[in-house]
Write a protein that holds these residues in place. Structure first.
Motif, PDB file in Angstrom:
ATOM      1  N   ASN A  85      57.403  20.104 -56.185  1.00 34.49           N
ATOM      2  CA  ASN A  85      58.366  19.709 -55.148  1.00 34.49           C
ATOM      3  C   ASN A  85      58.474  20.776 -54.062  1.00 34.49           C
ATOM      4  O   ASN A  85      58.536  20.458 -52.872  1.00 34.49           O
TER       5      ASN A  85
ATOM      6  N   THR B  61      56.881  10.221 -50.309  1.00 33.71           N
ATOM      7  CA  THR B  61      57.172  10.232 -51.735  1.00 33.71           C
ATOM      8  C   THR B  61      57.276   8.795 -52.218  1.00 33.71           C
ATOM      9  O   THR B  61      57.955   7.983 -51.595  1.00 33.71           O
TER      10      THR B  61
ATOM     11  N   LYS C 260      57.455  20.333 -50.137  1.00 34.41           N
ATOM     12  CA  LYS C 260      58.448  20.605 -49.088  1.00 34.41           C
ATOM     13  C   LYS C 260      57.912  21.622 -48.085  1.00 34.41           C
ATOM     14  O   LYS C 260      58.036  21.439 -46.872  1.00 34.41           O
ATOM     15  N   ARG C 261      57.294  22.687 -48.573  1.00 32.48           N
ATOM     16  CA  ARG C 261      56.745  23.708 -47.666  1.00 32.48           C
ATOM     17  C   ARG C 261      55.641  23.124 -46.797  1.00 32.48           C
ATOM     18  O   ARG C 261      55.555  23.434 -45.604  1.00 32.48           O
TER      19      ARG C 261
ATOM     20  N   PRO D 172      60.496  17.100 -40.961  1.00 31.05           N
ATOM     21  CA  PRO D 172      60.320  17.182 -42.417  1.00 31.05           C
ATOM     22  C   PRO D 172      61.362  16.385 -43.217  1.00 31.05           C
ATOM     23  O   PRO D 172      61.092  15.962 -44.332  1.00 31.05           O
TER      24      PRO D 172
ATOM     25  N   ARG E 150      55.337  19.946 -45.917  1.00 24.89           N
ATOM     26  CA  ARG E 150      55.996  19.069 -44.939  1.00 24.89           C
ATOM     27  C   ARG E 150      56.628  19.883 -43.812  1.00 24.89           C
ATOM     28  O   ARG E 150      56.582  19.480 -42.651  1.00 24.89           O
ATOM     29  N   ASP E 151      57.236  21.015 -44.156  1.00 26.39           N
ATOM     30  CA  ASP E 151      57.854  21.867 -43.130  1.00 26.39           C
ATOM     31  C   ASP E 151      56.828  22.295 -42.087  1.00 26.39           C
ATOM     32  O   ASP E 151      57.172  22.506 -40.923  1.00 26.39           O
TER      33      ASP E 151
END
Length: 106
Positions: free
Chosen positions: A67, A89, A71-72, A81, A74-75
């Motif tokens: 996860n 997802t 997230k990183r 994001p 996507r950032d």
């Protein structure tokens, strides 16, 4: 080169560009993006991601760690994001390289 929306992945040079500008990714983020870009339009299960990353990283990746990496990533590659369009997802199953790359609607 592989395209995912406005993100281009050049596997031969191991370079990622977003809207023509180079994006700096860690090795694991790059492998994750490459996996998603190569699997556009198909479900990539969390187990498949873990196995692919675990094989190359040499260590086990828990769901929480996965996860964090998603997230990183996507950032760094998403315009927003909080509302991802490139790496979606699929709840309870895994991820899908988004419809933005396929020209489809969300």
């Amino acid at each position: 080169a592989l395209r995912l929306g406005d993100v281009e992945v050049d596997p031969a040079a191991a370079v990622v560009r977003k809207a023509g500008l180079e994006v700096q990714l860690t090795a694991l983020e790059y492998r994750l993006l490459l996996l998603f870009a190569q699997s556009q339009g198909r479900l990539v299960t969390r187990e498949h991601v873990r196995n692919a990353i675990w094989d190359s990283a040499g260590e086990y990746m828990s769901d929480n760690t996965l996860n964090v990496y998603v997230k990183r990533l996507r950032d760094k590659i998403e315009d927003d994001p909080a509302d991802p369009q490139l790496v979606l997802t699929v709840r309870g199953l895994g991820y899908k390289a988004g419809p933005a790359a396929e020209g489809g609607a969300r």
